[in-house]
Design an enzyme around this catalytic site. Sequence first.
Site, PDB file in Angstrom:
ATOM      1  N   GLU A 345       0.810  -1.222   0.000  1.00  0.00           N
ATOM      2  CA  GLU A 345       0.000   0.000   0.000  1.00  0.00           C
ATOM      3  C   GLU A 345       0.844   1.273   0.000  1.00  0.00           C
ATOM      4  O   GLU A 345       0.551   2.232   0.732  1.00  0.00           O
ATOM      5  CB  GLU A 345      -0.986  -0.014   1.176  1.00  0.00           C
ATOM      6  CG  GLU A 345      -1.956  -1.180   1.096  1.00  0.00           C
ATOM      7  CD  GLU A 345      -2.867  -1.330   2.310  1.00  0.00           C
ATOM      8  OE1 GLU A 345      -2.738  -0.519   3.257  1.00  0.00           O
ATOM      9  OE2 GLU A 345      -3.699  -2.258   2.311  1.00  0.00           O
ATOM     10  N   GLU A 448      -6.618  -9.855  -2.892  1.00  0.00           N
ATOM     11  CA  GLU A 448      -7.377  -9.876  -1.631  1.00  0.00           C
ATOM     12  C   GLU A 448      -8.863  -9.695  -1.914  1.00  0.00           C
ATOM     13  O   GLU A 448      -9.526  -8.839  -1.334  1.00  0.00           O
ATOM     14  CB  GLU A 448      -6.887  -8.771  -0.678  1.00  0.00           C
ATOM     15  CG  GLU A 448      -5.422  -8.831  -0.338  1.00  0.00           C
ATOM     16  CD  GLU A 448      -4.980  -7.731   0.631  1.00  0.00           C
ATOM     17  OE1 GLU A 448      -5.859  -7.118   1.294  1.00  0.00           O
ATOM     18  OE2 GLU A 448      -3.771  -7.475   0.730  1.00  0.00           O
TER      19      GLU A 448
END
Length: 575
Positions: A345, A448
């Site tokens: 991220e 995910e």
Amino acid sequence: MAKFVNYFLFVVTILNLGFGLQVHAVPYDHSYTHECLAKPIKPQYDGGIVVNPELNEGLYGWTSVGDANIKHGKSYDGNKYIIASERKQSFHSFSQKFILQKEKLYTFSAWLQVSDGNADVAAVFKTKTGYEIAGWVTARKGCWSMLKGGLVVNTSGPTELYFESNNTKVDIWADSISLQPFTHQEWKSHQQQNIEKFRKSKVKFQAVDKHGQPIPNATVSIKQRRPNFPVGCAINQNILQNSAYQNWFTTRFKYTVFENELKWYSNERSRGSEDYSASDALVKFAQSRGVAVRGHNVFWANPADQPNWVPGLSSNDLWAASNKRINSVMGRYRGQLFHWDVMNENLHFNFFESKLGWNASTVFYGKANAIDGKTTPFLNEYNTIEESGDGTSSPSKYLQKISEMRKNGYNGPLGIGVQGHFTNANLPYLRSAIDQLASAKLPIWVTELDVKSGPNQASYLEKILWEIHSHSAVQGIIIWSAWSPNGCYVMCLTDNNFRNLATGNIVDKVMNQWTHAADLPGPTDSNGIFETSLYHGEYEVKINHPNGDAVSNLHEINLLPNDEAQDTYRITINV
């Protein structure tokens, strides 16, 4: 016992389905370029339902939004475009009105430029119930950048398109604007076309006797042993002592990722005291069941997700601790994992850059490749494919991050991880986002995948799975549904007794459809030939003689993407 009196010979021909496909719809345009061009390319779909898409008819069809002054521009080479200047607020620009339908899917594109420097620009559709962002691009001065996106609306009616940028000092230029509607049936036909072209191969079997004579009406049976397209699911340490969980998982999945057990805050809760007991046990379990593991993650760019002793470190101490971390975790599992999320991220967050300097991520990717060169290091980000409103991690920004890392000196292998935490099923935006990421020509995984709880959770999940699987650029999917007694992160597939929930039933259904040899078993024709289209993967094949007296032994074939027509496989089998 029946007497086996014949010989069988398999003749297997593998063909590409890259031609001859008919789709009863306007073909979808997957094209995208991230290059900034001197002149924009013609609008996709000739502009679709946009009036005056190339601005060749002055400002016809376009009006101003807010206090913007709009005018018609023309370059030295004759290219025409629209300009919004004197912008006082972010949304002050130019607009066009449409009547959009709830039951349609809309793909959007435009070419944009700004008068100075660069600026993030969004395409926004104002509906009766709110605002839908179709896509983002970082526009520049002196060249044209392509914005590509898509949208669905939750109510039919009038809708206004305009362009928005928080940088009110720049003029916005636009050209080659396109808005193309598709029905759901047309959209599904695009999916099926791509699946036939990129996920499957046409296969032909011929049964002949020992004299080479064809055997009509023989029955060809095919069973897939392992699919070529990976679908996995996250796990956590709850699986280690729970045989019911183990059985439920291993009968479905051959790929996994650990929910938290490989994160720094799990492995080194206090400085200098490492604990890999949980991750070691999970790796051992996965290996014992033939399950491949993604490494998630070495570092996390979010300052809130560091070990609690890390944020207070000095720059020198953080370098030392970070170097120890990457060498420890990657050295420990070197060669055992198939991906590593090296800096998680780092589009949304920049903890390490803020502490160690602007080049920190690039340095760590270089170290990762040096430590475990056989494992692909991945970027991993959320909201890139699932949330059009988040400009921070838009496909345009993701491509910029990759370009930045290359310019900063990292030229090793790299993968694109898009998390996929969906709240709805905006399939046009999802497809356009992958189109854009594919231009980097790097492996793309959805890492995910889950869908927020709600009445449409299962149906959205099914639509999203098919959309992702049908895109040729995606190489695999990991579902983010690790089970725990207190529930899952967002989406569970099973209850606490390991009975499927609606979402689990969807996953089983879809995985079966992607592995099942459709229309099988099947008979050979008068020439002893049976022809079908199979998903890529490993298969076992056998043929039964029509009189029931003879059956071949199992024959193994492996269908791979991009297989060219091969020489005939000739295998004589005594029966």
